[in-house]
Write a protein that holds these residues in place. Sequence first.
Motif: not given
Length: 289
Positions: A32-33, A87-88, A91-94
Amino acid sequence: MTWVNAIVQGILNGGLYALFATGLSLAFGVMRFVNLAHGDLAVLSGYLVLSWAGLFGDNYWVTMVFVAAVMAGVGYLAQRVMFNRTLGDDPLPGILASFGLAIVIQNVLLEHYSATDKIIPLGDIVVRSIRITDQIAIGWYPLLILVVAVAVLAALQIFLSFTRLGRAFRATADDPSTAQLMGINYRHLYGIAMAISFAAVALAGFFNGARTPFTPLTGGLLLLFAFEAVVIGGLGSLWGTLLGGIVLGVAQSMGNQVSVGSGILVGHLVFLAVLLLRPRGLLGSEARS
């Protein structure tokens, strides 16, 4: 027959879009990246082929295989060192990390190669064609790209369906927490998935770079085409990626048939129509909760 030719050319162009979208679809399907550096990685691969071809006697095909292998290693390291940390549930950090990587790639390429456009010289295979009728011709090179795209997607589908590692991919995609409890090392697994994604986009960058001139700033448009193909076909669906690429290619070709230069706009409109009428894509499954 003119419209038939437009459809044929659109299907052939769809093969390239599907090849671009393959890595993006795999990364999203497994992790989901959303990798915003996807298009810039394709451009980087094209420049690497040009720079390293001398090591292999200017054999660009052999260089392409070498670059794809190198990019696979880079993808694995990028996932283990950087992307796994982002990841977590959010999704914003990725997304921000991949956007930062895209900016770095663009600026490094601009610094090293300048903004002058380049093309990978593969010879007359790029312009040779099979004449079907007076109005319909199938180019050898677009046909080769379509065959490669189908082969890559078929190989990935077989890998995911019939190998132990592929089943681990699917288990992690369906339920990451349970997969971890069963002893699956998701960090290593995600690294392999990103390695495959980087290798696939390297292939796409090579084939596109021999067909169309590219610059360090071309990546944004390539990312857009790949993203549209993935969404049209269905997020996480490999064969949906192929269908999405073909639909996008045909839409653009038909648009250019109506009015020269309007093909990209028509492709965008088809993309928006799919989002409105079938948000999960043509072959996409229901989103997991």
